[in-house]
Design an enzyme around this catalytic site. Structure first.
Site, PDB file in Angstrom:
ATOM      1  CB  THR A 103      -0.937  -0.001   1.220  1.00 60.65           C
ATOM      2  OG1 THR A 103      -1.750  -1.179   1.174  1.00 60.65           O
ATOM      3  CG2 THR A 103      -1.829   1.228   1.222  1.00 60.65           C
ATOM      4  CE  LYS A 179      -5.285  -2.302   0.887  1.00 57.16           C
ATOM      5  NZ  LYS A 179      -3.923  -2.846   0.904  1.00 57.16           N
TER       6      LYS A 179
END
Length: 301
Positions: A103, A179
């Protein structure tokens, strides 16, 4: 790079943490040659028996691979892996595609991808993942991908080896933006599940019966069936995720929302509550253990 008419690509993987280790094992089960590296070398013990090969540096992983996957903690870590003293850029030759499963911020993704292409001629896919360690080991992850469509199609079969649901979301950075939205949903629901659990207990309802009762109804969800039940059972050891990671992701949500000029009070409250728990010294606890924030009556009045 396609598997269809020639050999499978040689893969590299940097990062053998909670998600990286089961991904490594899954890739070996699918028959890929795999070279790995982790900042803490003892983490190799997690995957050694899978037949993966150890490399002494990210640069060595790069040289041994056609495609390299990275699963590390955030912008600083992936920049170091790519351009640090023993990073990918130090390799003489090697991979043509980097798949970032981490991420990473959309801004860092675009910046680092441009630099990697300029210095190595290699292409970047941002492909953050969701699902947890068990789905990672079973090839059941959700993968949200950003990057050039041609590069995506070249790497798609590798992605589908670890992901049940793999979606190309658009240009570079689109996977990371998706995300962020995923983490907003997850983070807000962590707090919601913690508050629902506290409410069940205060109301005298058996908390273990709630997901059973609501299964199949409109209120049902994977969060209810997995995270709520984990909270109810106080099942936090070993961690399936870390508070520090969820907290970092929620900070990214705040930054992203503010950059869009939006005011989203529901998300804001969830973010502040999660920060409160993290700041109390719980960084290395399981992400779902935020339910402990509500264990004392004074905390949820």
């Amino acid at each position: 790079m396609s598997e269809s008419n020639s050999r499978k690509p040689r893969l590299g993987l940097v990062g053998l943490g909670i998600m990286g280790a089961p991904i490594a094992r899954r890739l070996r089960e699918r028959g890929y040659d795999l070279t790995v590296w982790n900042l803490q070398p003892d983490y190799f013990d997690r995957v050694k028996d899978s037949g993966a090969s150890w490399a002494e540096s990210p640069a060595a992983v790069w040289e041994a691979s056609d495609v390299v996957l990275v699963c590390v903690l955030g912008d600083d870590a992936i920049e170091s892996v790519c351009f640090g003293e023993v990073g990918f850029a130090r390799a003489r030759q090697g991979a043509k595609i980097l798949i970032d499963l981490s991420t990473t911020s959309p801004e860092a993704t675009v910046r680092l991808a441009k630099r990697l292409r300029d210095e190595k001629g290699s292409r970047w896919l941002d492909a953050p993942i969701s699902g947890g360690p068990k789905p990672a080991g079973e090839g059941e992850l959700t993968v949200m991908v950003g990057g050039d469509a041609i590069i995506f199609h070249k790497a798609e079969r590798v992605l589908r080896a670890i992901g049940r649901n793999v979606t190309h979301m658009g240009d570079l950075g689109s996977g990371q933006k998706t995300k962020i939205l995923n983490q907003a949903i997850v983070g807000a629901n962590y707090i919601l599940m913690a508050e629902i659990l506290a409410t069940c207990r205060a109301a005298g309802i058996d908390p273990d019966l709630l997901p059973v009762c609501l299964r199949g109804g409109l209120a049902d969800s994977a969060i209810l069936q997995r995270i709520y039940t984990q909270m109810s059972a106080e099942d936090f050891d070993p961690p399936r995720s870390y508070v520090r990671q969820v907290n970092k992701d929620l900070k990214s949500v705040t930054h992203f929302v503010e950059g869009l000029g939006l005011r989203l009070p529901l998300i804001d409250v969830a973010v502040r509550q999660y920060h409160r728990y993290a700041d109390a010294g719980n960084d290395m606890e399981d992400g779902a253990s935020v339910s402990r924030l509500y264990q004392n009556a004074e905390d949820h009045k």
